[in-house]
Design an enzyme around this catalytic site. Structure first.
Site, PDB file in Angstrom:
ATOM      1  N   HIS A  20       0.836  -1.206   0.000  1.00 48.15           N
ATOM      2  CA  HIS A  20       0.000   0.000   0.000  1.00 48.15           C
ATOM      3  C   HIS A  20       0.868   1.253   0.000  1.00 48.15           C
ATOM      4  O   HIS A  20       0.587   2.219  -0.709  1.00 48.15           O
ATOM      5  CB  HIS A  20      -0.926  -0.001   1.222  1.00 48.15           C
ATOM      6  CG  HIS A  20      -1.663  -1.271   1.424  1.00 48.15           C
ATOM      7  ND1 HIS A  20      -1.998  -1.767   2.664  1.00 48.15           N
ATOM      8  CD2 HIS A  20      -2.132  -2.181   0.533  1.00 48.15           C
ATOM      9  CE1 HIS A  20      -2.638  -2.904   2.535  1.00 48.15           C
ATOM     10  NE2 HIS A  20      -2.721  -3.178   1.242  1.00 48.15           N
ATOM     11  N   ASP A 118      -6.514   5.561   0.726  1.00 45.27           N
ATOM     12  CA  ASP A 118      -6.740   4.285   0.061  1.00 45.27           C
ATOM     13  C   ASP A 118      -8.004   3.650   0.628  1.00 45.27           C
ATOM     14  O   ASP A 118      -8.689   4.228   1.483  1.00 45.27           O
ATOM     15  CB  ASP A 118      -5.511   3.376   0.165  1.00 45.27           C
ATOM     16  CG  ASP A 118      -5.073   3.113   1.600  1.00 45.27           C
ATOM     17  OD1 ASP A 118      -5.952   2.993   2.484  1.00 45.27           O
ATOM     18  OD2 ASP A 118      -3.857   3.028   1.849  1.00 45.27           O
TER      19      ASP A 118
END
Length: 468
Positions: A20, A118
């Protein structure tokens, strides 16, 4: 190059874990380099952060493009069980981080005008609203995003478990999703993880826009549907990919890369399951047999997890495997390998991957066809797109999460990808076409990110707030 007011200040909030962080960092880098923005990058520290996470953040600091701020770890022991699924764990971490984030943003100068999160950090959209910031959700791929946005409609329409449905799940305008391919939170509707996913789906709809690490040619159907079908919330959807970590040429000399230098062009199958992907002892044995039976050159990366400490993964290889294959391939047990450099090497002709999106993008940009071995998260949906729609990958008949893939099937998949028959040639031609379109999208002038009027709007907001 696109230009904007150099005073425009935006914030990116990244969830933990190296995959990520890497993708979010690349988004920040492009916002700075291509759009001349000031980017503050918040990343939530973990008490047990991996070496990969620490090195990734350290490398980003050395580039000096972003203002990187690590928020301290939060205690979620009272919120989730120690063995909770990763989706629940990460969304809880990000939700509990909101007070720290709120305090940190309040101290930023100049005042930021937009916030990017995200899929695990959608709770931070509340903080963005408090500061009158524009708010965007950045995810990897379009089809899992469409599912997340549409899930609260499916929740009312579908009776029983999704995995028990006889027909594929229908997302308007998109590729149907086989019940076996749904993301992990949808595997059991009675679990808390499913309720968390429903909440995230609602939070996404409150954003000002959605961003995916894709380019238009990669999933035209889903991008078109999300832009045109009202059931997806009529949100702007921006294809901002490909975002990937470039190969760093300096300091990359290693035994592995030296060995690749000695191999023929496109002759090596690279096998790696990401930082978190793990195989059972039986599956490692079958995988090794499949590699040996194929008689193709290989690089096999095996990683242990915390539960495996003290266990030698090489013990799971067939007796005599290393001796019989020492001229054919390498087995690597390091926690990190230079994957971008490996995939970009001319001798690599195939990639057996867990199908995390970062790995998929790196493989496409390197022009390397794939064998899909999806293990968790949205990886099965990624595999369906690449194998069935784009036809640049093959996947086993049995899902690796449901059983052991046998040596004969592994051998067959390797030969399909690596050998010079009609199917292999067609796959390599298609992956080269995607590579070319991805390179055009990445190039200056071809990289479609947020239109400039968005930043003009953000600046207007900042000006009005500064006068209060």
């Amino acid at each position: 190059m696109a230009t904007s007011n150099p005073q425009t200040h935006v914030v990116i909030v990244s969830s933990p874990q190296v995959g990520h962080i890497v993708c979010n960092l690349e988004l920040g880098n492009r916002l700075v380099v291509d759009h001349n923005l000031h980017v503050t990058f918040f990343v939530v520290a973990e008490s047990n952060a991996s070496t990969g996470e620490s090195e990734t953040i350290q490398s980003a600091r050395a580039q000096n493009l972003l203002d990187i701020i690590q928020l301290p770890p939060v205690d979620i022991s009272g919120e989730v069980e120690p063995n909770s699924p990763i989706f629940t764990t990460l969304t809880t971490i990000m939700r509990e981080t909101n007070p720290l984030l709120r305090s940190a943003i309040s101290a930023l100068k100049p005042r930021p005008t937009a916030l990017f999160v995200d899929i695990f950090g959608t709770a931070a959209l509340d903080v963005a609203e408090e500061f009158h910031m524009l708010k965007y959700v950045f995810v990897t791929t379009a089809l899992p995003l469409a599912l997340a946005v549409y899930i609260n409609i499916l929740d009312k329409e579908v009776e029983g478990e999704y995995v028990d449905q006889k027909e594929p799940l229908r997302l308007p305008g998109c590729m149907p999703v086989r019940p076996d391919d749904v993301v992990d939170p949808l595997m059991n509707r009675t679990k808390h993880e499913y309720r968390v996913f429903l909440q995230v789906g609602l939070e996404i709809r409150r954003s000002d826009g959605l961003m995916v690490n894709m380019w238009e040619d990669l999933d035209t159907k889903t991008l078109k549907a999300m832009r045109e079908e009202e059931c997806y919330g009529s949100l702007p959807v921006y294809a901002v990919g490909p975002l990937f970590r470039p190969v760093e040429q300096s300091g990359l000399k290693s035994e592995l890369l030296d060995w690749l230098d000695e191999q023929p062009v496109e002759s090596v199958i690279y096998v790696s399951f990401g930082v978190s992907g793990k195989l059972s002892a039986q599956q490692i044995t079958e995988l090794a047999w499949g590699l040996e039976l194929s008689q193709k050159r290989f690089v096999l990366v095996l990683r242990s997890n915390n539960k495996d400490k003290g266990i030698n993964l090489l013990d799971y290889l067939p007796d005599g495997f290393l001796e019989r294959t020492h001229k054919l391939g390498l087995v690597v047990t390091a926690d990190w390998v230079p994957q971008s450099a490996i995939l970009g090497h001319g001798s690599v002709g195939g990639f057996l991957s867990h199908f995390g999106w970062n790995s998929v993008v790196e493989s496409i940009i390197s022009g390397v066809p794939m064998i899909a071995w999806p293990l968790y998260a949205e990886h099965k949906m990624n595999a369906a797109l690449l194998a069935e729609e784009l036809r640049v990958a093959v996947r086993p008949k049995i899902a690796p999460t449901k059983g052991v893939v046998g040596r004969e099937e592994i051998e067959m998949m390797i030969r399909k990808v690596m050998e010079d028959h009609e199917e292999g040639k067609a796959m390599r031609a298609r992956i080269k076409e995607l590579k070319n379109s991805g390179e055009k999208a990445w190039a200056k002038g071809g990289w479609t990110i947020l239109p400039l009027h968005i930043f003009s709007e953000a600046n207007s907001i900042a000006d009005s707030l500064a006068k209060r």
